[in-house]
Design a protein around this motif. Structure first.
Motif, PDB file in Angstrom:
ATOM      1  N   ASP A 175     -31.658  57.049  11.969  1.00 15.85           N
ATOM      2  CA  ASP A 175     -31.956  56.069  13.009  1.00 15.85           C
ATOM      3  C   ASP A 175     -31.119  54.809  12.775  1.00 15.85           C
ATOM      4  OD1 ASP A 175     -33.015  54.377  14.909  1.00 15.85           O
ATOM      5  OD2 ASP A 175     -34.974  54.171  13.929  1.00 15.85           O
ATOM      6  N   PRO A 176     -30.243  54.433  13.728  1.00 10.15           N
ATOM      7  CA  PRO A 176     -29.392  53.260  13.513  1.00 10.15           C
ATOM      8  C   PRO A 176     -30.030  51.948  13.956  1.00 10.15           C
ATOM      9  CG  PRO A 176     -28.757  54.334  15.545  1.00 10.15           C
ATOM     10  CD  PRO A 176     -29.895  55.142  14.977  1.00 10.15           C
ATOM     11  N   ASP A 177     -31.255  51.987  14.529  1.00 14.79           N
ATOM     12  CA  ASP A 177     -31.800  50.782  15.162  1.00 14.79           C
ATOM     13  C   ASP A 177     -32.000  49.608  14.197  1.00 14.79           C
ATOM     14  OD1 ASP A 177     -32.782  49.553  17.667  1.00 14.79           O
ATOM     15  OD2 ASP A 177     -34.642  49.383  16.520  1.00 14.79           O
ATOM     16  N   PRO A 178     -32.541  49.816  12.967  1.00 15.26           N
ATOM     17  CA  PRO A 178     -32.669  48.656  12.077  1.00 15.26           C
ATOM     18  C   PRO A 178     -31.330  47.963  11.803  1.00 15.26           C
ATOM     19  CG  PRO A 178     -34.000  50.467  11.263  1.00 15.26           C
ATOM     20  CD  PRO A 178     -33.152  51.028  12.376  1.00 15.26           C
ATOM     21  N   LEU A 179     -30.285  48.749  11.606  1.00 17.58           N
ATOM     22  CA  LEU A 179     -28.982  48.138  11.334  1.00 17.58           C
ATOM     23  C   LEU A 179     -28.341  47.586  12.601  1.00 17.58           C
ATOM     24  CD1 LEU A 179     -27.865  50.500   8.517  1.00 17.58           C
ATOM     25  CD2 LEU A 179     -27.852  48.009   8.395  1.00 17.58           C
ATOM     26  N   ARG A 180     -28.700  48.122  13.761  1.00 19.90           N
ATOM     27  CA  ARG A 180     -28.247  47.506  15.013  1.00 19.90           C
ATOM     28  C   ARG A 180     -28.824  46.088  15.132  1.00 19.90           C
ATOM     29  NH1 ARG A 180     -26.942  50.147  19.674  1.00 19.90           N
ATOM     30  NH2 ARG A 180     -28.199  51.972  19.057  1.00 19.90           N
ATOM     31  N   ARG A 181     -30.124  45.973  14.894  1.00 22.64           N
ATOM     32  CA  ARG A 181     -30.769  44.659  14.987  1.00 22.64           C
ATOM     33  C   ARG A 181     -30.237  43.707  13.921  1.00 22.64           C
ATOM     34  NH1 ARG A 181     -35.703  45.050  13.623  1.00 22.64           N
ATOM     35  NH2 ARG A 181     -35.926  47.289  13.239  1.00 22.64           N
ATOM     36  N   TYR A 182     -30.025  44.242  12.737  1.00 22.59           N
ATOM     37  CA  TYR A 182     -29.414  43.439  11.663  1.00 22.59           C
ATOM     38  C   TYR A 182     -28.058  42.892  12.098  1.00 22.59           C
ATOM     39  CZ  TYR A 182     -26.660  42.691   7.376  1.00 22.59           C
ATOM     40  OH  TYR A 182     -25.834  42.160   6.406  1.00 22.59           O
ATOM     41  N   ALA A 183     -27.215  43.772  12.610  1.00 24.40           N
ATOM     42  CA  ALA A 183     -25.846  43.382  12.942  1.00 24.40           C
ATOM     43  C   ALA A 183     -25.797  42.416  14.114  1.00 24.40           C
ATOM     44  CB  ALA A 183     -25.010  44.623  13.255  1.00 24.40           C
ATOM     45  N   GLN A 184     -26.692  42.563  15.080  1.00 20.88           N
ATOM     46  CA  GLN A 184     -26.698  41.647  16.214  1.00 20.88           C
ATOM     47  C   GLN A 184     -27.011  40.224  15.759  1.00 20.88           C
ATOM     48  OE1 GLN A 184     -29.478  43.662  18.802  1.00 20.88           O
ATOM     49  NE2 GLN A 184     -27.864  44.825  19.832  1.00 20.88           N
ATOM     50  N   ALA A 185     -27.995  40.070  14.871  1.00 19.77           N
ATOM     51  CA  ALA A 185     -28.302  38.744  14.333  1.00 19.77           C
ATOM     52  C   ALA A 185     -27.196  38.257  13.408  1.00 19.77           C
ATOM     53  CB  ALA A 185     -29.641  38.783  13.591  1.00 19.77           C
ATOM     54  N   PHE A 186     -26.682  39.162  12.586  1.00 20.28           N
ATOM     55  CA  PHE A 186     -25.605  38.830  11.648  1.00 20.28           C
ATOM     56  C   PHE A 186     -24.379  38.312  12.392  1.00 20.28           C
ATOM     57  CE2 PHE A 186     -21.773  39.764   9.362  1.00 20.28           C
ATOM     58  CZ  PHE A 186     -22.052  39.644   8.015  1.00 20.28           C
ATOM     59  N   GLY A 187     -23.952  39.040  13.434  1.00 18.58           N
ATOM     60  CA  GLY A 187     -22.734  38.666  14.144  1.00 18.58           C
ATOM     61  C   GLY A 187     -22.833  37.307  14.803  1.00 18.58           C
ATOM     62  N   LEU A 188     -23.995  37.011  15.381  1.00 19.53           N
ATOM     63  CA  LEU A 188     -24.163  35.711  16.032  1.00 19.53           C
ATOM     64  C   LEU A 188     -24.211  34.590  14.999  1.00 19.53           C
ATOM     65  CD1 LEU A 188     -24.401  34.345  18.737  1.00 19.53           C
ATOM     66  CD2 LEU A 188     -26.878  34.734  18.675  1.00 19.53           C
ATOM     67  N   ALA A 189     -24.896  34.839  13.879  1.00 18.50           N
ATOM     68  CA  ALA A 189     -24.921  33.850  12.801  1.00 18.50           C
ATOM     69  C   ALA A 189     -23.516  33.589  12.273  1.00 18.50           C
ATOM     70  CB  ALA A 189     -25.828  34.333  11.669  1.00 18.50           C
ATOM     71  N   PHE A 190     -22.729  34.655  12.116  1.00 14.16           N
ATOM     72  CA  PHE A 190     -21.346  34.533  11.643  1.00 14.16           C
ATOM     73  C   PHE A 190     -20.536  33.657  12.593  1.00 14.16           C
ATOM     74  CE2 PHE A 190     -16.950  35.823  11.269  1.00 14.16           C
ATOM     75  CZ  PHE A 190     -16.759  36.059   9.919  1.00 14.16           C
ATOM     76  N   GLN A 191     -20.697  33.858  13.905  1.00  8.38           N
ATOM     77  CA  GLN A 191     -19.922  33.095  14.869  1.00  8.38           C
ATOM     78  C   GLN A 191     -20.331  31.624  14.890  1.00  8.38           C
ATOM     79  OE1 GLN A 191     -17.179  33.973  16.635  1.00  8.38           O
ATOM     80  NE2 GLN A 191     -17.126  31.759  17.016  1.00  8.38           N
ATOM     81  N   ILE A 192     -21.624  31.361  14.784  1.00  2.82           N
ATOM     82  CA  ILE A 192     -22.065  29.960  14.724  1.00  2.82           C
ATOM     83  C   ILE A 192     -21.468  29.287  13.492  1.00  2.82           C
ATOM     84  CG2 ILE A 192     -24.059  28.433  14.477  1.00  2.82           C
ATOM     85  CD1 ILE A 192     -25.672  30.470  16.098  1.00  2.82           C
ATOM     86  N   ALA A 193     -21.458  30.009  12.373  1.00  2.20           N
ATOM     87  CA  ALA A 193     -20.835  29.463  11.161  1.00  2.20           C
ATOM     88  C   ALA A 193     -19.354  29.182  11.386  1.00  2.20           C
ATOM     89  CB  ALA A 193     -21.034  30.426   9.994  1.00  2.20           C
ATOM     90  N   ASP A 194     -18.672  30.051  12.146  1.00  2.65           N
ATOM     91  CA  ASP A 194     -17.264  29.813  12.475  1.00  2.65           C
ATOM     92  C   ASP A 194     -17.104  28.533  13.291  1.00  2.65           C
ATOM     93  OD1 ASP A 194     -15.693  31.681  11.211  1.00  2.65           O
ATOM     94  OD2 ASP A 194     -15.020  32.660  13.037  1.00  2.65           O
ATOM     95  N   ASP A 195     -18.001  28.329  14.255  1.00  2.00           N
ATOM     96  CA  ASP A 195     -17.947  27.117  15.069  1.00  2.00           C
ATOM     97  C   ASP A 195     -18.168  25.877  14.208  1.00  2.00           C
ATOM     98  OD1 ASP A 195     -17.556  28.729  17.256  1.00  2.00           O
ATOM     99  OD2 ASP A 195     -19.525  28.389  18.151  1.00  2.00           O
ATOM    100  N   ILE A 196     -19.055  25.987  13.230  1.00  2.00           N
ATOM    101  CA  ILE A 196     -19.294  24.868  12.314  1.00  2.00           C
ATOM    102  C   ILE A 196     -18.063  24.621  11.453  1.00  2.00           C
ATOM    103  CG2 ILE A 196     -20.662  24.117  10.320  1.00  2.00           C
ATOM    104  CD1 ILE A 196     -23.044  25.670  11.612  1.00  2.00           C
ATOM    105  N   LEU A 197     -17.454  25.696  10.952  1.00  2.95           N
ATOM    106  CA  LEU A 197     -16.241  25.550  10.147  1.00  2.95           C
ATOM    107  C   LEU A 197     -15.114  24.900  10.939  1.00  2.95           C
ATOM    108  CD1 LEU A 197     -16.039  28.909   8.139  1.00  2.95           C
ATOM    109  CD2 LEU A 197     -16.181  26.605   7.192  1.00  2.95           C
ATOM    110  N   ASP A 198     -15.029  25.203  12.232  1.00  2.00           N
ATOM    111  CA  ASP A 198     -13.976  24.612  13.053  1.00  2.00           C
ATOM    112  C   ASP A 198     -14.116  23.091  13.126  1.00  2.00           C
ATOM    113  OD1 ASP A 198     -11.680  25.241  14.902  1.00  2.00           O
ATOM    114  OD2 ASP A 198     -12.935  24.063  16.260  1.00  2.00           O
ATOM    115  N   VAL A 199     -15.333  22.600  12.968  1.00  4.48           N
ATOM    116  CA  VAL A 199     -15.595  21.161  13.032  1.00  4.48           C
ATOM    117  C   VAL A 199     -15.431  20.493  11.679  1.00  4.48           C
ATOM    118  CG1 VAL A 199     -17.382  19.420  13.488  1.00  4.48           C
ATOM    119  CG2 VAL A 199     -17.112  21.372  15.030  1.00  4.48           C
ATOM    120  N   GLU A 200     -15.971  21.115  10.639  1.00  2.00           N
ATOM    121  CA  GLU A 200     -16.039  20.410   9.354  1.00  2.00           C
ATOM    122  C   GLU A 200     -15.365  21.152   8.201  1.00  2.00           C
ATOM    123  OE1 GLU A 200     -20.184  19.887   8.508  1.00  2.00           O
ATOM    124  OE2 GLU A 200     -20.423  21.930   7.741  1.00  2.00           O
ATOM    125  N   GLY A 201     -14.699  22.269   8.486  1.00  2.00           N
ATOM    126  CA  GLY A 201     -14.074  23.043   7.423  1.00  2.00           C
ATOM    127  C   GLY A 201     -12.767  22.446   6.936  1.00  2.00           C
TER     128      GLY A 201
END
Length: 287
Positions: A195-221
């Motif tokens: 069943d891939p659903d737990p890792l689907r949910r994991y990755a959806q949250a992970f990917g969005l968190a990763f992108q927000i971190a990228d946006d933060i890095l663009d400002v203060e990195g």
């Protein structure tokens, strides 16, 4: 094995594998492919290998989709850096492919890396049903319903009369950034027929968190540490999670998403510790 050790081991194994595959690629295109595929954190490959480990998949088998996703990611960066796209001159601390060679070579090298990704995903060492599923789902994740869609939405937003909303940015990044992370995390259960659903949910949250971190890095990195140009989004007036939420609320949202990713792994118990650490790493990294 700790998260840091597992990430380093994944990077080493995938780097060695790609070096072997690319060693005899001829001419300038071959040289450009090797340039583009070198370095990086190999976080997507780590997700493939770690999700495979969780499901008892042979690491030698899992290496093929791990190399596939890194080749696909490398292609996406080569094309994303082109003047017609994000127009970047620095990637992983080195000149981008079109700067080091030229635009035609960059386009061809990117095309060839995409082809290599499917070659790896459909490798004859994998079982027929497995390689068919991996190749099909990789095409869906990378194409006009996934990463390419997200990139097209991003380009359209640059000339839109009104800035994107949070919901629109979330949908954009689910394609541009999230789709390949989702494929990576789901490769293990796909290979195991689980069943891939737990890792689907994991990755959806992970990917969005990763992108927000990228946006933060663009400002203060730090540009030297990040190995790429920063503060481009603000200069272009582009709507990001930081511009719409503010720096600290964006940081808080990334932390919430990282914890949601960790929670999604509860069916795996302590065995998912490295994947949980990866989610926390995604929002604390400095490059």
């Amino acid at each position: 094995m700790s998260f840091d050790a597992a990430l380093a081991a994944a990077a080493e194994a995938v780097g060695r594998g790609l070096d072997s595959l690319l060693a005899d690629m001829p001419g300038e295109v071959g040289a450009a492919m090797r340039h583009a595929a070198g370095g990086g954190k190999r976080l997507r490959a780590f997700l493939v290998l770690e999700s495979a480990r969780l499901h008892g998949v042979d690491p030698a088998q899992a290496l093929w989709p791990a190399m596939a996703i890194e080749a696909m990611h490398a292609y996406s960066l080569v094309h994303d850096d082109l003047p017609a796209m994000d127009d970047d001159d620095l990637r992983r601390g080195l000149p981008t492919v079109h700067v080091k060679w030229n635009e035609a070579t960059a386009i061809l090298a990117g095309d060839a890396l995409q082809s290599l990704a499917f070659e790896c995903a459909a490798h004859p060492e994998l079982a027929p049903a497995t390689r068919a599923d991996l190749a099909l789902t990789l095409a869906q994740a990378a194409g006009a319903r996934g990463m390419v869609l997200g990139q097209a939405m991003d380009i359209a937003a640059e000339t839109a009369e009104t800035p994107l909303t949070i919901d629109q940015i979330t949908a954009l990044q689910a394609g541009k950034t999230g789709a390949l992370f989702e494929w990576s995390a789901m490769a293990g259960p796909r290979m195991a027929g689980a069943d891939p659903d737990p890792l689907r949910r994991y990755a959806q949250a992970f990917g969005l968190a990763f992108q927000i971190a990228d946006d933060i890095l663009d400002v203060e990195g730090d540009e030297a540490r990040a190995g790429k140009r920063l503060k481009k989004d603000g200069a272009a007036g582009k709507a990001t999670f930081v511009s719409l939420l503010g720096l600290e609320p964006a940081r808080a949202r990334a932390a919430e998403l990282a914890e949601a990713a960790c929670d999604a792994l509860s069916p795996y118990g302590a065995g998912a510790g490295n994947l949980q650490d990866a989610a926390r790493f995604a929002i604390s990294r400095r490059s």
